[in-house]
Design a protein around this motif. Sequence first.
Motif, PDB file in Angstrom:
ATOM      1  N   ASN A  50      -0.662   5.824  -5.954  1.00  0.00           N
ATOM      2  CA  ASN A  50      -1.048   6.672  -7.086  1.00  0.00           C
ATOM      3  C   ASN A  50      -0.816   8.129  -6.698  1.00  0.00           C
ATOM      4  N   LEU A  51       0.210   8.750  -7.260  1.00  0.00           N
ATOM      5  CA  LEU A  51       0.602  10.100  -6.834  1.00  0.00           C
ATOM      6  C   LEU A  51      -0.436  11.152  -7.231  1.00  0.00           C
ATOM      7  N   GLN A  52      -1.271  10.812  -8.223  1.00  0.00           N
ATOM      8  CA  GLN A  52      -2.347  11.749  -8.585  1.00  0.00           C
ATOM      9  C   GLN A  52      -3.459  11.739  -7.534  1.00  0.00           C
ATOM     10  N   GLU A  53      -3.628  10.586  -6.890  1.00  0.00           N
ATOM     11  CA  GLU A  53      -4.659  10.441  -5.855  1.00  0.00           C
ATOM     12  C   GLU A  53      -4.050   9.809  -4.606  1.00  0.00           C
ATOM     13  N   PRO A  54      -3.062  10.467  -3.993  1.00  0.00           N
ATOM     14  CA  PRO A  54      -2.368   9.807  -2.872  1.00  0.00           C
ATOM     15  C   PRO A  54      -3.284   9.517  -1.689  1.00  0.00           C
ATOM     16  N   ASN A  55      -4.439  10.149  -1.653  1.00  0.00           N
ATOM     17  CA  ASN A  55      -5.325   9.935  -0.510  1.00  0.00           C
ATOM     18  C   ASN A  55      -6.379   8.867  -0.727  1.00  0.00           C
ATOM     19  N   GLU A  56      -6.337   8.223  -1.887  1.00  0.00           N
ATOM     20  CA  GLU A  56      -7.333   7.176  -2.082  1.00  0.00           C
ATOM     21  C   GLU A  56      -7.078   6.064  -1.066  1.00  0.00           C
ATOM     22  N   ASP A  57      -8.132   5.355  -0.742  1.00  0.00           N
ATOM     23  CA  ASP A  57      -8.080   4.403   0.365  1.00  0.00           C
ATOM     24  C   ASP A  57      -7.031   3.316   0.174  1.00  0.00           C
ATOM     25  N   GLY A  58      -6.219   3.106   1.195  1.00  0.00           N
ATOM     26  CA  GLY A  58      -5.395   1.917   1.249  1.00  0.00           C
ATOM     27  C   GLY A  58      -6.271   0.806   1.811  1.00  0.00           C
ATOM     28  N   ILE A  59      -5.920  -0.414   1.468  1.00  0.00           N
ATOM     29  CA  ILE A  59      -6.776  -1.545   1.815  1.00  0.00           C
ATOM     30  C   ILE A  59      -6.871  -1.750   3.339  1.00  0.00           C
ATOM     31  N   LEU A  60      -5.818  -1.379   4.036  1.00  0.00           N
ATOM     32  CA  LEU A  60      -5.767  -1.697   5.464  1.00  0.00           C
ATOM     33  C   LEU A  60      -6.524  -0.708   6.331  1.00  0.00           C
ATOM     34  N   GLN A  61      -6.941   0.422   5.737  1.00  0.00           N
ATOM     35  CA  GLN A  61      -7.614   1.433   6.546  1.00  0.00           C
ATOM     36  C   GLN A  61      -8.948   0.958   7.097  1.00  0.00           C
ATOM     37  N   HIS A  62      -9.521  -0.051   6.444  1.00  0.00           N
ATOM     38  CA  HIS A  62     -10.855  -0.492   6.845  1.00  0.00           C
ATOM     39  C   HIS A  62     -10.814  -1.742   7.710  1.00  0.00           C
ATOM     40  N   LEU A  63      -9.625  -2.145   8.137  1.00  0.00           N
ATOM     41  CA  LEU A  63      -9.504  -3.403   8.869  1.00  0.00           C
ATOM     42  C   LEU A  63      -8.961  -3.195  10.267  1.00  0.00           C
ATOM     43  N   ASP A  64      -9.422  -4.036  11.170  1.00  0.00           N
ATOM     44  CA  ASP A  64      -8.892  -4.074  12.517  1.00  0.00           C
ATOM     45  C   ASP A  64      -7.598  -4.912  12.478  1.00  0.00           C
ATOM     46  N   LEU A  65      -6.462  -4.201  12.498  1.00  0.00           N
ATOM     47  CA  LEU A  65      -5.180  -4.860  12.228  1.00  0.00           C
ATOM     48  C   LEU A  65      -4.817  -5.927  13.254  1.00  0.00           C
ATOM     49  N   ASP A  66      -5.338  -5.808  14.467  1.00  0.00           N
ATOM     50  CA  ASP A  66      -4.953  -6.758  15.518  1.00  0.00           C
ATOM     51  C   ASP A  66      -5.620  -8.120  15.364  1.00  0.00           C
ATOM     52  N   ARG A  67      -6.671  -8.169  14.581  1.00  0.00           N
ATOM     53  CA  ARG A  67      -7.448  -9.407  14.517  1.00  0.00           C
ATOM     54  C   ARG A  67      -6.933 -10.394  13.473  1.00  0.00           C
ATOM     55  N   PHE A  68      -6.011  -9.957  12.627  1.00  0.00           N
ATOM     56  CA  PHE A  68      -5.600 -10.810  11.520  1.00  0.00           C
ATOM     57  C   PHE A  68      -4.087 -10.958  11.427  1.00  0.00           C
ATOM     58  N   ARG A  69      -3.697 -12.011  10.743  1.00  0.00           N
ATOM     59  CA  ARG A  69      -2.307 -12.150  10.299  1.00  0.00           C
ATOM     60  C   ARG A  69      -2.279 -11.769   8.831  1.00  0.00           C
ATOM     61  N   PHE A  70      -1.191 -11.140   8.431  1.00  0.00           N
ATOM     62  CA  PHE A  70      -1.120 -10.647   7.058  1.00  0.00           C
ATOM     63  C   PHE A  70      -0.104 -11.424   6.240  1.00  0.00           C
ATOM     64  N   LEU A  71      -0.562 -11.798   5.072  1.00  0.00           N
ATOM     65  CA  LEU A  71       0.278 -12.554   4.149  1.00  0.00           C
ATOM     66  C   LEU A  71       0.364 -11.764   2.842  1.00  0.00           C
ATOM     67  N   PRO A  72       1.262 -10.775   2.793  1.00  0.00           N
ATOM     68  CA  PRO A  72       1.419 -10.027   1.539  1.00  0.00           C
ATOM     69  C   PRO A  72       1.976 -10.950   0.458  1.00  0.00           C
ATOM     70  N   ASN A  73       1.617 -10.677  -0.776  1.00  0.00           N
ATOM     71  CA  ASN A  73       2.168 -11.486  -1.865  1.00  0.00           C
ATOM     72  C   ASN A  73       3.161 -10.665  -2.691  1.00  0.00           C
ATOM     73  N   THR A  74       3.870 -11.379  -3.544  1.00  0.00           N
ATOM     74  CA  THR A  74       4.861 -10.702  -4.399  1.00  0.00           C
ATOM     75  C   THR A  74       4.333 -10.591  -5.831  1.00  0.00           C
ATOM     76  N   SER A  75       3.023 -10.521  -5.979  1.00  0.00           N
ATOM     77  CA  SER A  75       2.444 -10.477  -7.333  1.00  0.00           C
ATOM     78  C   SER A  75       3.013  -9.296  -8.110  1.00  0.00           C
ATOM     79  N   GLY A  76       3.154  -9.505  -9.391  1.00  0.00           N
ATOM     80  CA  GLY A  76       3.790  -8.507 -10.245  1.00  0.00           C
ATOM     81  C   GLY A  76       5.236  -8.868 -10.518  1.00  0.00           C
TER      82      GLY A  76
END
Lengths: 259, 66
Positions: A50-76
Amino acid sequence: MMNDDFVIADVKLKSRLFLGTGRFANPTVQNEAIAASGTEVLTFAIRRVNLQEPNEDGILQHLDLDRFRFLPNTSGAKTAEEAVRIARLARASGISNWIKVEICANDKTLLPDPVETLKATEQLVKEGFVALPYTSDDPILCKHLEEAGAAAVMPGASPIGTGLGVLNPYNLSLIVEEANVPVIVDAGIGSAKDVVEAMELGVDGVLLNTAVAEAKDPAKMAKAMKLAVEAGRYSYLAGRIEKRRYAKASSSTTGYLSK
Amino acid sequence: MRLTVNGEEKRLPHVKNVAELVAHYKLEDKLVVVEIDGDVVDRSEWQSMELQEGMSIELVHFVGGG
């Protein structure tokens, strides 16, 4: 559990529960639910910043990236071409080459488009992705996806977000019977009972989101789902009794005190 | 420089390459992915990839989803 490994694309997973990250009230609630679920695989979507609010939280900022495997989807995505484009963007993030192929062409049901899903899976496998297609609960289609190189097939229990549970246990059991790749029931789960039902059919895992995120107590429901996956798996492996029409006493039928 | 960024027409006179565009939106420390005219631009190419008048750019990131 002895010799009951759950392996996707050579990755051994301890938990058979995949958790989506949509619709949680806030990151704290989400993280509590993730911890309670015991999941190792989290799903995400890709969207424009969102270019009006580029600093709003991304989902990954609150997660410990090393502890999980990520499965992004192609929704949309509504076509194979759009799904491939989203998958390439997801992979370019550098966090995962796994992709949940999700192509929904009907806004009311969000049911997966079988033709486009197969096309996208074929293409993504060629490009080196670990493709896990969300698919209709059609045994023949699941076979085609497997032959196209899908790392797992993910038939829906019922439409996304409905909580209607397993609508076609017969088809799911046929898919399990025929499959040579893991079968993960994705979408439509409403409560722990639905998870047990799916797991007792012999599926290898369950992917759910709304049932936890929108429960009154998401962390508690996440724990329930974790236990349900384990209970259902044990029950499947243990082998249930045959159903009988009439009662069969559980104690000896001799030696009664009265005649 | 006239660009289309995430579907919106933008005039960004001081932005010459992808790295500067990303910095313009203060996204350099975030996990964003850049696509130009349909092709992904790897982070390693952000500095060297010069922007051209009329390019269509997507800045995307991960959001919650199932």
